[in-house]
Design a protein around this motif. Structure first.
Motif, mmCIF file in Angstrom:
data_model
loop_
_atom_site.group_PDB
_atom_site.id
_atom_site.type_symbol
_atom_site.label_atom_id
_atom_site.label_comp_id
_atom_site.label_asym_id
_atom_site.label_seq_id
_atom_site.Cartn_x
_atom_site.Cartn_y
_atom_site.Cartn_z
ATOM 1 N N LYS A 370 -51.756 56.879 57.001
ATOM 2 C CA LYS A 370 -51.505 56.235 58.290
ATOM 3 C C LYS A 370 -51.227 54.732 58.142
ATOM 4 O O LYS A 370 -50.275 54.200 58.722
ATOM 5 C CB LYS A 370 -52.708 56.462 59.210
ATOM 6 N N HIS A 371 -52.061 54.042 57.367
ATOM 7 C CA HIS A 371 -51.886 52.594 57.244
ATOM 8 C C HIS A 371 -50.620 52.254 56.441
ATOM 9 O O HIS A 371 -49.965 51.249 56.698
ATOM 10 C CB HIS A 371 -53.126 51.946 56.614
ATOM 11 N N ILE A 372 -50.247 53.130 55.498
ATOM 12 C CA ILE A 372 -49.008 52.914 54.731
ATOM 13 C C ILE A 372 -47.804 53.029 55.662
ATOM 14 O O ILE A 372 -46.886 52.200 55.627
ATOM 15 C CB ILE A 372 -48.895 53.940 53.576
ATOM 16 N N GLU A 373 -47.824 54.081 56.502
ATOM 17 C CA GLU A 373 -46.727 54.269 57.453
ATOM 18 C C GLU A 373 -46.643 53.091 58.425
ATOM 19 O O GLU A 373 -45.541 52.636 58.771
ATOM 20 C CB GLU A 373 -46.923 55.582 58.220
ATOM 21 N N ALA A 374 -47.807 52.585 58.854
ATOM 22 C CA ALA A 374 -47.829 51.450 59.787
ATOM 23 C C ALA A 374 -47.202 50.218 59.142
ATOM 24 O O ALA A 374 -46.433 49.478 59.796
ATOM 25 C CB ALA A 374 -49.268 51.153 60.212
ATOM 26 N N ILE A 375 -47.501 49.971 57.869
ATOM 27 C CA ILE A 375 -46.935 48.813 57.159
ATOM 28 C C ILE A 375 -45.417 48.948 57.062
ATOM 29 O O ILE A 375 -44.668 47.998 57.346
ATOM 30 C CB ILE A 375 -47.560 48.676 55.752
ATOM 31 N N ILE A 376 -44.949 50.137 56.673
ATOM 32 C CA ILE A 376 -43.501 50.351 56.513
ATOM 33 C C ILE A 376 -42.785 50.220 57.855
ATOM 34 O O ILE A 376 -41.709 49.620 57.950
ATOM 35 C CB ILE A 376 -43.220 51.725 55.863
ATOM 36 N N HIS A 377 -43.392 50.775 58.919
ATOM 37 C CA HIS A 377 -42.767 50.703 60.249
ATOM 38 C C HIS A 377 -42.718 49.264 60.782
ATOM 39 O O HIS A 377 -41.937 48.976 61.701
ATOM 40 C CB HIS A 377 -43.513 51.599 61.236
ATOM 41 N N SER A 378 -43.538 48.384 60.218
ATOM 42 C CA SER A 378 -43.543 46.981 60.657
ATOM 43 C C SER A 378 -42.496 46.148 59.926
ATOM 44 O O SER A 378 -42.351 44.959 60.206
ATOM 45 C CB SER A 378 -44.938 46.372 60.438
ATOM 46 N N MET A 379 -41.816 46.757 58.978
ATOM 47 C CA MET A 379 -40.739 46.055 58.248
ATOM 48 C C MET A 379 -39.417 46.171 59.004
ATOM 49 O O MET A 379 -39.195 47.125 59.743
ATOM 50 C CB MET A 379 -40.566 46.669 56.847
ATOM 51 N N THR A 380 -38.538 45.212 58.777
ATOM 52 C CA THR A 380 -37.181 45.292 59.327
ATOM 53 C C THR A 380 -36.365 46.260 58.462
ATOM 54 O O THR A 380 -36.749 46.541 57.311
ATOM 55 C CB THR A 380 -36.492 43.913 59.297
ATOM 56 N N PRO A 381 -35.240 46.795 58.984
ATOM 57 C CA PRO A 381 -34.402 47.680 58.162
ATOM 58 C C PRO A 381 -33.993 47.041 56.836
ATOM 59 O O PRO A 381 -33.948 47.707 55.798
ATOM 60 C CB PRO A 381 -33.183 47.940 59.066
ATOM 61 N N GLY A 382 -33.715 45.741 56.866
ATOM 62 C CA GLY A 382 -33.324 45.040 55.643
ATOM 63 C C GLY A 382 -34.453 44.988 54.632
ATOM 64 O O GLY A 382 -34.236 45.152 53.421
ATOM 65 N N GLU A 383 -35.673 44.758 55.112
ATOM 66 C CA GLU A 383 -36.843 44.691 54.212
ATOM 67 C C GLU A 383 -37.138 46.059 53.597
ATOM 68 O O GLU A 383 -37.545 46.147 52.434
ATOM 69 C CB GLU A 383 -38.063 44.185 54.991
ATOM 70 N N ARG A 384 -36.929 47.110 54.373
ATOM 71 C CA ARG A 384 -37.163 48.464 53.843
ATOM 72 C C ARG A 384 -36.185 48.800 52.731
ATOM 73 O O ARG A 384 -36.557 49.437 51.742
ATOM 74 C CB ARG A 384 -37.033 49.496 54.961
ATOM 75 N N SER A 385 -34.926 48.417 52.918
ATOM 76 C CA SER A 385 -33.910 48.774 51.921
ATOM 77 C C SER A 385 -33.933 47.837 50.715
ATOM 78 O O SER A 385 -33.541 48.214 49.617
ATOM 79 C CB SER A 385 -32.512 48.764 52.549
ATOM 80 N N THR A 386 -34.423 46.595 50.916
ATOM 81 C CA THR A 386 -34.487 45.624 49.805
ATOM 82 C C THR A 386 -35.885 45.013 49.750
ATOM 83 O O THR A 386 -36.119 43.884 50.221
ATOM 84 C CB THR A 386 -33.429 44.501 50.002
ATOM 85 N N PRO A 387 -36.850 45.730 49.187
ATOM 86 C CA PRO A 387 -38.243 45.255 49.148
ATOM 87 C C PRO A 387 -38.418 43.913 48.432
ATOM 88 O O PRO A 387 -39.379 43.192 48.697
ATOM 89 C CB PRO A 387 -38.966 46.370 48.391
ATOM 90 N N SER A 388 -37.480 43.561 47.547
ATOM 91 C CA SER A 388 -37.607 42.312 46.786
ATOM 92 C C SER A 388 -37.532 41.070 47.687
ATOM 93 O O SER A 388 -37.930 39.978 47.280
ATOM 94 C CB SER A 388 -36.519 42.236 45.716
ATOM 95 N N MET A 389 -37.028 41.237 48.908
ATOM 96 C CA MET A 389 -36.897 40.090 49.811
ATOM 97 C C MET A 389 -38.207 39.756 50.529
ATOM 98 O O MET A 389 -38.285 38.791 51.301
ATOM 99 C CB MET A 389 -35.783 40.348 50.847
#
Length: 445
Positions: A370-389
């Motif tokens: 649950k907390h992992i999904e919450a963290i990922i859902h709080s990212m922007t589309p750009g952050e999800r596709s490019t975690p290095s940013m």
């Protein structure tokens, strides 16, 4: 599942698993502890005694004491005997009719209606089957409504007749409806009843005669232990059913019903219920269950569940992304969703050899992600596709948006990077060999 029994059998066999001296005396003492463990699991005394006597005879007959690894051979003998006691080979259901009729029977509260839905969902997912649920419980308030809710949940039609109080007539009309509308499986959900209730037992006998089912299944709550076995015998004497369904097995720490029922009624356990969700249903494999009871896990079932969620097209896309270092958090989230579809986390962990014992005191929540999904859902589309940013200020914003800490966000990033590296490594020959080996295991029995 069967945690108490597994722990006690492990303790009983611990001495023989080592490399110490094995004698006829400590074999006898070990089997005495095995019998005690079975009795504590609510297994019938005669069955437990016959079980240990049979293991002892085979052990002495195979000269266990003089073998190089007597402990391992002894464990194998206990495992083989447990497998045989629970039925030997897995038995499927007879679906030879057109339509095939399955009659559900059992006590009130055993989980018949819910399991009828689970079985319909299981057969529907076989692609070639179009099941129909028939509501024949005219006594329990809201029973018909419950079945309609279940049917709607899994996308299976439910036949009912609220103006008719005759379950025999409803069952017959349901089969006619199935023939007219292309349903090739009919699951008849009946009212719960006691074996001592003569009128109700006569009623289900009448339903049985009227619909001549290919399968009559007795649904029983595994957590009732020896009572479940006694009830099954009483029903079988009247109904001569074809197989047993054990529900609520995920909550059963003892295992008495699963171990004893085949021996007492001489009818196989065909399916088990392993949770509340509609996909929490498994074919009962005695050999695999014996492995789990003895702490050996059940890798074959784990692989089968994984393959049920396996999408070849998605896998190919993912493979290309990994090869190009384009694996992002959206892909990670997709993998989490597939794992969640495989069943409860505690059940999955119990299938990994040794994991059940290591985690026996750990409460594994089904909301572990649950907390992992919450963290990922709080990212922007750009952050999800490019975690290095993800820099410090972005991490702080994500932590605030997901109700977690920056430390937890960093921990997820670390795990994600480790997983990405591992998946990149598995693109090579060793990864392909591993997948081939896992695929080959599906055919093992």
């Amino acid at each position: 599942m069967f945690d108490n029994l597994s722990e006690k059998l492990d303790k009983a066999l611990h001495v023989l698993k080592g490399h110490g001296q094995i004698t006829e005396i400590n074999v006898a003492e070990t089997l005495k502890e095995v019998r005690r463990a079975l009795l504590d699991a609510d297994v019938n005394f005669k069955i437990a005694k016959d079980f240990t006597n049979s293991v002892k005879e085979k052990a002495l007959g195979q000269n266990v004491l003089t073998t190089l690894q007597p402990g391992q051979l002894m464990v194998k003998l206990v495992k083989d005997e447990l497998t045989e006691l629970m039925g030997g080979d897995a038995e499927g259901i007879n679906l030879s009719g057109n339509p095939s009729v399955i009659l559900m029977s059992g006590l009130q509260g055993s989980g018949k209606t819910t399991f009828s839905g689970k079985l319909a969902n299981y057969l529907k997912n076989k692609k070639t089957k179009k099941p129909l649920l028939v509501a024949c419980d005219v006594y329990r308030p809201a029973a018909i409504d419950q079945l309609h809710v279940v049917g709607e949940q899994i996308g299976v039609e439910v036949y009912s007749d609220r103006d008719n109080n005759d379950p025999v007539a409803i069952a017959k009309a349901g089969i006619q409806h199935a023939r007219a509308n292309g349903h090739n499986v009919v699951i008849v959900d009946t009212a719960g009843r006691l074996a001592v209730d003569e009128e109700m037992m006569a009623e289900i006998s009448d339903i049985h005669k009227a619909v001549t089912p290919e399968e009559t299944l007795f649904v029983v709550d595994a957590m009732t232990g020896q009572d479940a076995v006694n009830t099954a015998k009483a029903f079988n004497d009247r109904l001569d059913f074809d197989g047993v369904i054990l529900t609520k097995l995920d909550g059963d720490t003892r295992g008495g019903a699963a171990i004893s029922i085949k021996s007492v009624v001489n009818k196989p356990i065909k399916f088990i219920g392993t949770g509340e969700k509609m996909d929490a249903i498994d074919v009962f494999y005695p050999s695999r269950m014996a492995d789990r009871i003895l702490g050996m896990g059940d890798v074959v079932s784990l692989v089968e569940r994984a393959q049920e969620q396996y999408d070849e097209e998605e896998a190919r896309k993912l493979q290309k992304k990994i090869a190009k270092n384009q694996f992002g958090f959206d892909d990670f989230l997709s993998q989490i969703q597939q794992i969640k579809k495989m069943g409860s986390m505690k059940d999955l962990m119990g299938m990994i050899p040794g994991a059940g014992k290591a985690l026996k005191d750990v409460d594994i929540d089904d909301d572990a992600f649950k907390h992992i999904e919450a963290i990922i859902h709080s990212m922007t589309p750009g952050e999800r596709s490019t975690p290095s940013m993800l820099n410090a200020s972005r991490k702080k914003r994500i932590a605030k948006g997901s109700g977690t800490s920056v430390q937890e966000v960093n921990q997820l990033l670390k795990q994600f990077n480790q997983m990405s590296k591992m998946m990149k490594m598995m693109q090579g020959g060793s990864g392909r060999k591993m997948m081939q080996m896992m695929s080959g295991m599906k055919g093992m029995r």
